[in-house]
Design a protein around this motif. Structure first.
Motif: not given
Length: 833
Positions: A753-781
């Motif tokens: 909503a605020s078009e904060d690209r930097s925050a989106l990138t950081e949250m996507g990166h964090s979610l990618k690593g944590s979902s992969g570590n927790c065994g959710f490969a599809d979610l990580s992708e």
């Protein structure tokens, strides 16, 4: 006429002029009387003879001795060959005396000339008659005897013309041709940017300018005056200056070649005729242009060949990727849908998934290895290696494939080998796996054998591995190109046997990096022998031994896994993801290590100085302060504790960036637990122990299951974690991760909503690593896709990706639900039974 005159050689013109001058001089001498007049003297003699005869005839006529006169005249005619006849004629015209044919040849009152002379005869002072004398003609050929110098000129003109011409030719030949052209003309030619030759009509070089002399590496003065044939020209057909001189026309754009100092030069030749003199030839050195044309043609052919090879490579790669991917997705779907309840079959399916994933990983590694090789960044280790054990492991793993084709796969050791050599075990294993795999693939009958021997050359010891097969073999032409990237023996091999054409190229580069190489000896239809040589320098303390194959076989029948035992290791764990910290905490707890956690780089710096640590596990992308900055700051402060980078970026440049920041180790997410424990154990100086259990490998029937699998992929199937959630600690971590997903999605929606690209990138990166570590490969992708889209600012695609993440969240089955489902299923099964 003028054109005809211009064609006459110069020396002939000069000779004609000299002869003309000589003739003119003779004529002047004759005119001034310097030559005797033979004709005049002849006439004077004849006149005196006639006067004498007339006097004698007058005396005899006066005495009337006509008969005596006749006798005397007859005698004179007979004695003098120049006199034809003599007659004495009276004044009345009566012939009184006639000798020979005088009466018929001389008529009365005929005019006298040089050959007919008459003298009057007097008696008593009165004219009585005339004496007539007829002489032989005295003019000679064409009357030349009438003029004394005539015969002299007839002889002198042609003789002198020939002598002058010959003399001039020899004189001109003996002259220095370097002086044939005036100095200002030669200087003008020397300033030209092309080579110049002046050639006379006798094929002699009259002038060569400096440019051509430098091009041909010839001395100009020494070359001038020689024949053009003294230079080894290479020309198709007639030489251009010969053709120009023969036809009288210009010859343009003729290509000629000449060898200079062992190199061939190409010349563009233009020849212009100089009528009556020779030709002027210009020669331009276009060697560079011709070489560029050849190089461009080669580059074009190479580019076309590379394009064809890479097109074939992509087609093969598509097949190589899709085949194991089909097994992975298919059997994963079988397990996700809970179609198979037999635990042994479920384990077999898991083994098939694992082997297919390993195949994909190897394929990706091949491509990455090739990119490293082509970038000249291939690195190899030099550590003690037990060559016999590596061979045994490779053969044991590959024997399953050989058994599927009902062919034997054996290995043997030809003589003693060192217990350990200094080399790279991973690269040796990769080389042998590739060569043995190829040998099995191309062998239908007979078998495959690996023969190992050691060359104890004191200057350069070598380990030698021969991979011998009785397969299809190849021709010498095919053997020359099989080590090129993306290449196989021919297209039919690719269609029949598959493969990417990368393995042999990579293996050869690996062997060269290990101090050796790969060669092949093969005959079509008779099999092949691939010989691998590597540097065989013995490790410290190594001895020679004859390996026991039975011991090696028994050792390879068990597999090991690392035991997590790292007591008293102090670890600082830094990660902004709660799930990642929880998961890593479980691993560290089971290993017996003590640890503390931090959420960003700033906290990590504070904790690093507030306590003693053996190692720091540092996430590289975090809010407040990222891992790169924190590591640089710590190193700048003199902090020497090992720091291991944890990142979801797996590219080569990411590892280099981490090491440039000061990290001593590098791990990618999802984290390989065994590798993590090995790195921590190495830092702690602890010997890693291993637990052994019987090896479980897919059987030949797994491939039948793969081919028979036709179940469709169901997109609304439940999503479950691949972690061992039967362990409570892992189950808690997964539950906490799933519970916080909605909160994370809401934060992502606010960033959209605020078009904060930097925050989106950081949250996507964090979610990618944590979902992969927790065994959710599809979610990580999907999270990885969100990270990329956030960086690019593609808002429509970001919204769709977030919607897909929420849909996937609704399909996630939390561990408690899984346990309840198992309980319900158990009750239902008991009631049915």
């Amino acid at each position: 006429m003028k054109r005809l005159y211009s064609r006459i050689p110069v020396r002939v013109r000069i000779s004609i002029g000299l002869v003309a001058l000589m003739v003119g001089t003779l004529l002047c001498a004759s005119a001034f009387g310097f030559f005797p007049n033979e004709q005049r003297e002849l006439l004077r003699g004849r006149a005196k003879l006639c006067e004498t005869l007339a006097i004698s005839a007058t005396a005899m006529v006066a005495e009337e001795k006509i008969e005596s006169l006749d006798i005397i005249l007859q005698s004179i005619v007979a004695r003098d060959e120049q006199i034809i006849s003599i007659g004495f004629r009276a004044e009345t015209g009566e012939m009184l005396v006639a000798t020979g044919t005088h009466g018929s040849t001389w008529t009365f009152n005929q005019e006298a000339d040089i050959n007919r002379m008459s003298v009057p005869v007097f008696r008593s002072g009165k004219r009585f008659g005339q004496l007539e004398v007829s002489f032989e003609p005295s003019g000679g050929f064409l009357g030349l005897n009438h003029w004394a110098p005539a015969w002299l000129l007839v002889v002198l003109i042609p003789g002198c013309l020939l002598q002058f011409s010959f003399f001039l030719r020899k004189t001109l030949e003996s002259l220095d041709p370097h002086g044939a052209a005036p100095k200002h003309v030669r200087d003008t030619f020397d300033r030209l940017g092309v080579g110049v030759l002046l050639i006379d009509d006798r094929d002699r070089i009259i002038l060569m300018n400096q440019m051509l002399g430098e091009c041909l590496r010839r001395d100009v003065k020494a070359t001038e005056g020689k024949k053009t044939s003294s230079i080894p020209w290479v020309c198709e057909g007639e030489l251009p200056w010969d053709e120009s001189l023969r036809t009288g026309t210009m010859v343009n754009g003729r290509l000629m070649r000449i060898e200079v100092d062992g190199h061939h030069r190409t010349l563009n030749v233009n020849s212009t005729p100089i009528i009556g003199c020779g030709t002027m030839v210009t020669l331009e050195d276009i060697t560079v242009l011709e070489e560029n044309k050849v190089e461009l043609a080669k580059a074009r052919d190479a580019a076309e060949a590379a394009n064809q090879s890479k097109s074939a490579f992509l087609a093969n790669m598509s097949h190589e990727i899709r085949t194991p991917m089909n097994a992975i997705l298919g059997f994963t779907e079988v397990l996700r849908r809970n179609i198979e309840h037999d635990e042994s079959k479920r384990r077999k399916h898991l083994n098939t998934i694992h082997s297919s994933g390993t195949h994909l990983l190897n394929l990706i590694n091949d491509i990455l290895d090739l990119s490293k090789i082509e970038a000249d960044r291939l690195e190899v280790e030099s550590i003690p290696v037990e060559a016999d054990r590596i061979v045994a492991e490779v053969v044991t793993v590959m024997r399953i494939r050989a058994e599927e084709k009902s062919i034997p796969l054996e290995y043997e050791f030809d003589g003693l080998i060192p217990t350990a050599v200094l080399s790279d075990p991973a690269r040796i294993r990769q080389i042998l796996t590739n060569l043995v795999g190829n040998a099995i693939k191309f062998t239908e009958q007979g078998g495959v054998k690996v023969v190992v021997r050691w060359d104890d050359d004191p200057t350069q010891p070598r380990m030698i591995f021969d991979v011998v097969d009785s397969g299809i073999g190849m021709s010498p032409e095919a053997a020359k190109k099989i080590f090129d990237p993306f290449s196989q023996a021919d297209a039919s091999v690719t269609r029949r046997f598959g493969g990417t054409g990368l393995g042999l190229s990579i293996s050869k580069r690996f062997a060269e990096a290990l101090g050796g190489g790969i060669t092949v000896a093969s005959r079509a239809g008779h099999g092949s022998v691939f010989t691998v040589t590597i540097d065989g320098k013995c490790a410290d303390g190594a001895t020679l031994r004859q390996p026991n194959i039975d011991e090696l076989e028994s050792a390879s029948e068990i597999e090991t896994r690392l035991a997590i035992r790292l007591p008293n290791l102090r670890v600082l764990l830094v990660d902004d993801g709660q799930e990642n910290r929880d998961l890593m905490s479980v691993i560290l707890e089971e290993a017996g290590a003590t640890y503390a956690t931090a959420e960003n780089g700033l906290e990590a710096m504070e904790l690093a100085h507030s306590a003693e640590w053996d190692v720091i596990l540092m996430d590289m992308q975090m809010p407040v302060m990222d891992g790169y900055t924190a590591t640089r700051n710590l190193r700048a402060e003199g902090y020497s504790v090992p720091i291991i980078a944890l990142t979801a970026h797996a590219m080569q440049h990411a590892e280099q960036e981490c090491r440039d920041a000061g990290c001593t180790g590098f791990l990618t997410k999802p984290v390989d637990f065994d590798r993590l424990i090995s790195m921590l154990a190495a830092i702690a100086g602890i010997q890693v122990s291993a637990e052994v259990e019987p090896a479980t490998t897919p059987t030949a029937h797994d491939g039948d299951d793969l081919l028979a699998l036709t179940a469709p992929v169901i997109t609304d199937a439940p999503i479950r974690s691949t972690l061992p959630i039967h362990k409570e600690r892992f189950r808690e971590i997964v539950s906490q991760f799933v519970d916080r997903l909605d909160q994370r999605f809401d934060a992502i929606e606010e960033a959209i909503a605020s078009e904060d690209r930097s925050a989106l990138t950081e949250m996507g990166h964090s979610l990618k690593g944590s979902s992969g570590n927790c065994g959710f490969a599809d979610l990580s992708e999907q999270a990885a896709q969100l990270e990329v889209l956030g960086r690019d600012g593609e808002w429509n695609a970001i919204i769709e990706t977030l919607s897909e993440l929420r849909r996937m969240r609704s399909r996630i089955v939390v561990p408690e639900a899984i346990q309840a489902e198992k309980t319900e299923t158990s009750v239902t099964t008991d009631s049915l039974s």
